[in-house]
Design a protein around this motif. Structure first.
Motif, short mmCIF file in Angstrom:
data_model
loop_
_atom_site.label_atom_id
_atom_site.label_comp_id
_atom_site.label_asym_id
_atom_site.label_seq_id
_atom_site.Cartn_x
_atom_site.Cartn_y
_atom_site.Cartn_z
N TYR A 1 0.98 -1.00 -0.16
CA TYR A 1 -0.27 0.36 0.19
C TYR A 1 0.61 0.93 -0.09
N LYS A 2 0.46 2.47 -0.47
CA LYS A 2 0.84 3.85 -0.60
C LYS A 2 -0.05 4.38 0.50
N ILE A 3 1.25 5.01 1.52
CA ILE A 3 0.73 5.78 2.15
C ILE A 3 0.68 7.35 2.38
N ASP A 4 -0.13 8.27 3.02
CA ASP A 4 0.77 9.08 2.47
C ASP A 4 0.62 9.88 3.91
N PHE A 5 1.65 11.13 4.77
CA PHE A 5 1.28 11.21 5.78
C PHE A 5 1.20 12.56 5.03
N LEU A 6 0.49 13.70 5.71
CA LEU A 6 0.05 15.11 4.80
C LEU A 6 -0.39 15.96 6.08
N LEU A 7 0.77 17.12 6.95
CA LEU A 7 0.30 18.08 7.40
C LEU A 7 0.14 19.57 6.42
N ALA A 8 -0.68 20.19 7.39
CA ALA A 8 -1.05 21.66 7.10
C ALA A 8 -1.56 22.66 8.07
N VAL A 9 -1.18 23.70 7.59
CA VAL A 9 -1.51 24.41 8.61
C VAL A 9 -3.26 25.80 8.14
N ASN A 10 -4.06 25.16 9.31
CA ASN A 10 -5.39 26.37 8.62
C ASN A 10 -5.37 27.19 9.93
N PRO A 11 -6.68 28.05 10.17
CA PRO A 11 -6.99 29.21 10.64
C PRO A 11 -6.98 28.37 12.40
N LEU A 12 -7.85 26.93 11.96
CA LEU A 12 -8.32 25.92 13.60
C LEU A 12 -6.83 25.64 14.24
N ILE B 1 5.28 15.82 24.27
CA ILE B 1 4.13 16.62 24.53
C ILE B 1 3.53 17.72 23.71
N ILE B 2 4.35 18.55 23.63
CA ILE B 2 4.59 19.63 23.39
C ILE B 2 4.55 20.10 21.63
N GLY B 3 5.58 18.88 21.08
CA GLY B 3 5.88 18.62 20.19
C GLY B 3 4.70 17.86 19.17
N SER B 4 3.98 16.50 20.08
CA SER B 4 3.00 15.52 19.71
C SER B 4 1.80 16.62 19.38
N MET B 5 1.17 17.18 20.39
CA MET B 5 0.12 18.01 20.22
C MET B 5 0.03 18.68 18.77
N ILE B 6 1.00 19.82 18.56
CA ILE B 6 1.42 20.53 17.03
C ILE B 6 1.13 19.56 15.89
N GLY B 7 1.65 18.06 16.31
CA GLY B 7 1.38 17.15 14.78
C GLY B 7 -0.08 16.76 15.14
N ILE B 8 -0.80 16.66 16.02
CA ILE B 8 -1.89 16.68 15.56
C ILE B 8 -2.68 17.41 15.05
N VAL B 9 -2.42 19.09 15.58
CA VAL B 9 -3.43 20.03 14.94
C VAL B 9 -2.91 19.83 13.95
N PHE B 10 -1.44 19.60 13.12
CA PHE B 10 -0.71 19.71 12.12
C PHE B 10 -1.74 18.79 10.45
N ALA B 11 -2.07 17.66 11.46
CA ALA B 11 -2.08 16.11 10.51
C ALA B 11 -3.43 16.56 9.68
N ARG B 12 -3.80 15.75 8.87
CA ARG B 12 -4.65 16.32 7.54
C ARG B 12 -4.71 14.63 7.51
N ASP B 13 -4.55 13.85 8.39
CA ASP B 13 -4.79 12.11 7.54
C ASP B 13 -4.90 11.51 9.13
N PHE B 14 -5.81 10.78 8.60
CA PHE B 14 -5.80 9.57 10.15
C PHE B 14 -4.88 9.06 11.35
N LEU B 15 -4.04 8.80 9.78
CA LEU B 15 -2.57 7.90 10.36
C LEU B 15 -1.52 8.37 10.86
N THR B 16 -1.38 9.80 10.64
CA THR B 16 -0.26 11.33 11.01
C THR B 16 -0.82 10.72 12.69
#
Length: 621
Positions: free
Chosen positions: A62-73, A112-127
């Motif tokens: 399977y080809k799996i994409d890890f997506l990050l993006a910034v939006n106002p939220l 925790i700080i880094g992981s929380m920023i990773g959570i809010v920047f994530a644009r896919d379920f796996l990330t």
């Protein structure tokens, strides 16, 4: 690169751990510097909502994409994380001088700080799942590092609920992946909208589970009290102020970005709202009532404030669930404001614990004379929590009330109003028992906390008043979030917000309060002064009382009120969850004895069985 905001704090965590071994203050200093860097860098991202980043790899065909993006939220949540982390780290420089786990604390806190920023920047379920689990497990270690014996038990209860919900989330995500070939939110939303409404609704409810647990929403709220009450005093502000909010972030993603509200819009309705939306709002109302009643009954000040956090989460859920512009704006306002005033409360209590070494309210009293700034921080914060103008807590609750009145949701409005009125009872309890009354003899030599512990409290006091007078500062980003999610925006100015039944002018109210304060100050200054006497210079029924405890009514402060709820408390869900937790622990211990017997042939057999299972479901071969 968005990955910088994630991996710089995670990399710095190990540096902080090593240096903190040599100097107890080094870890907190590094945490403060990294958080400051994150805040400044994130501020520069404001308005740049088109930044994306992606990676991909092949796994089992399977080809799996890890997506990050910034939006106002996501930007708002990342900024909130960095901002409160700076203040907690500054506070920790002195408060952790005698904390033997300070190295571990700073290691996990930065992760925790880094992981929380990773959570809010994530644009896919796996990330999202990867960083969610990283946040959960590191917070588990921090909770278990508390000094009290209950810390370990509280941590296990937290991890059992969190892990169960997270793996349910993972299974639902894998199902969607099998149907779409992608973990991306956008692909999932398209599939869920086109799919059967019943199946899509069920999938989204399962995906919501870890977020409901983390937000402390009834009936999955039972981990919050003990986790907050037993976690290290420096972590409680972050746990209550920020980590509960990451659950709210996940629910917003489910409701709006994964199209939950769109999927259920044509289902059975109640009072003009889809039944499931109303049920979520009803959960928010029950959460308000439950958290409020249980907060009033507490004798431990950290557990009291923990239940208060549960109650305040209910307001946010109600506003989001009713899905109106005013409801969403009020929820986002309260989300930000709760972070501010609840962090202030926990830092003030951490300062008290730092000096007294106890969290039991009846063991203290009269600290207003020894810790005046800490008292001022606590007083300002509870005024905001109770929703009294001109603080920030009033304006957010006012907007939520306006949203409920606009739609005529009577029970929800009564629950919200009950939470505000009854909050006076539980916030007054620490005020009276900890800061007012008679100073205990063993606390005669207590003094205010060091400067670096005062600065965060002073900053938060100013922010409480600033956002109370100028809510337009917050409304600017909230309206951008509303526009991004396709929600109608609310009219506002720098100091006013338009509600359903008129506008609220914060500046006018602030001027009236200021004038009243000045008049009261003048009357106090020029009026005849009372004679000052010692706290024990009095008598009762002709008998002198010589001990402070006899003058200071603190234990079971609201006992007549408690009696109303004794039977309810005895039959509460807490007992059910306690039994469930014990049985799960026993089952886990039994599995450990069977599976981890230390025999090599057993491990070889397990590996073969795993291979067979993966082959059977088509993941390999």
């Amino acid at each position: 690169m968005l990955t910088n905001y994630i991996f710089i704090p995670i990399a710095a965590a190990f540096i902080a751990y090593i240096l903190n071994k040599r100097n107890r203050k080094a870890g907190a200093v590094i945490t403060a510097l990294v958080s400051a860097y994150l805040l400044l860098s994130l501020t520069a991202l404001y308005g740049r909502w088109d930044i994306t980043q992606s990676f991909n790899l092949s796994l089992m065909g399977y080809k799996i994409d890890f997506l990050l993006a910034v939006n106002p939220l996501s930007w708002l949540f990342a900024v909130m994380t960095a901002a409160i982390s700076i203040l907690i780290a500054l506070f920790s420089i002195n408060s952790q001088e005698n904390f033997k786990f300070s190295s571990v604390f700073n290691l996990n806190f930065l992760i925790i700080i880094g992981s929380m920023i990773g959570i809010v920047f994530a644009r896919d379920f796996l990330t999202l799942f990867i960083f969610w689990e990283l946040m959960t497990w590191t917070s588990f270690y921090l909770i278990s590092a508390g000094k009290k014996k209950m810390a370990g038990k509280a941590a296990y209860r937290y991890i059992i609920l969190s892990a169960g919900a997270a793996y349910a989330f993972l299974m639902a995500s894998i199902f969607i992946f099998q149907q779409t070939g992608s973990f991306a939110f956008d692909s999932a939303a398209e599939f869920l909208v086109a799919n059967s409404p019943a199946q899509s609704t069920m999938l989204l409810l399962v995906i919501s589970l870890p977020f409901i647990v983390k937000a402390g929403i009834f009936p999955l709220h039972i981990w919050v009290k003990d986790a907050h009450g037993n976690a290290p005093k420096e972590f409680s502000p972050f746990l209550s102020g920020m980590m509960l909010k990451i659950g709210i972030y996940g629910m917003i993603v489910v409701f709006y970005q994964l199209s939950f509200f769109k999927i259920i819009e044509n289902t059975i309705a109640y009072r003009g709202l889809p039944l499931l939306s109303y049920l979520f709002a009803l959960l928010g109302a029950v959460t308000i009532i439950t958290g409020t009643i249980l907060a009033i009954r507490q004798e431990d000040m950290k557990k009291l404030v923990a239940y208060s956090s549960i109650s305040q989460m209910g307001y946010i859920i109600i506003g989001i669930a009713i899905a109106t512009p005013l409801g969403f704006s009020g929820s986002m306002l309260h989300l930000m404001n709760h972070l501010i005033f609840k962090s202030t409360i926990f830092l003030a209590l951490a300062a008290v614990i730092y000096r007294t070494g106890t969290t039991k309210m009846y063991e203290m009293g009269g600290l207003i004379f020894r810790m005046p700034l800490t008292f001022a921080a606590y007083l300002t914060a509870i005024i905001a929590l109770a929703g009294i103008p001109p603080t920030n807590g009033f304006i957010s609750k006012w907007v939520i009330y306006q949203a409920l009145i606009e739609k005529g949701y009577l029970f929800l409005a009564i629950a919200a109003f009950f939470g505000s009125i009854a909050s006076f009872m539980y916030v007054f309890k620490p005020l009276s028992t900890v800061f007012l009354g008679q100073l205990k003899p063993q606390h005669q030599n207590i003094k205010e906390v060091p400067l670096l512990m005062k600065i965060p409290m002073l900053i938060l006091i100013l922010v409480i008043v600033l956002f109370g007078v100028f809510p337009g500062i917050q409304m600017n980003i909230i309206n951008q979030i509303s526009g991004y999610l396709g929600i109608e925006t609310v009219n506002y100015t720098l100091y006013s917000i338009q509600g359903a039944n008129g506008a609220w002018n914060s500046l006018l109210i602030f001027n009236i309060f200021s004038a009243g304060f000045i008049i009261a100050l003048l009357l106090f200054s020029f009026a005849k002064k009372s004679k000052l006497v010692g706290l024990l210079d009095t008598y009762s029924s002709g008998e002198y009382i010589t001990d402070a405890e006899s003058y200071h009514y603190a234990y079971q402060y609201y006992r007549p009120f408690d009696r109303l709820f004794d039977n309810l408390a005895a039959k509460s869900l807490t007992d059910f969850y306690e039994t469930l937790t014990k049985n799960l622990v026993r089952s886990g211990e039994g599995l450990r004895r069977v599976l981890a017997a230390g025999k090599l042939q057993n491990y070889a057999l397990y590996s073969v069985l795993l291979f067979v299972i993966l082959a059977a479901v088509g993941w390999i071969i």
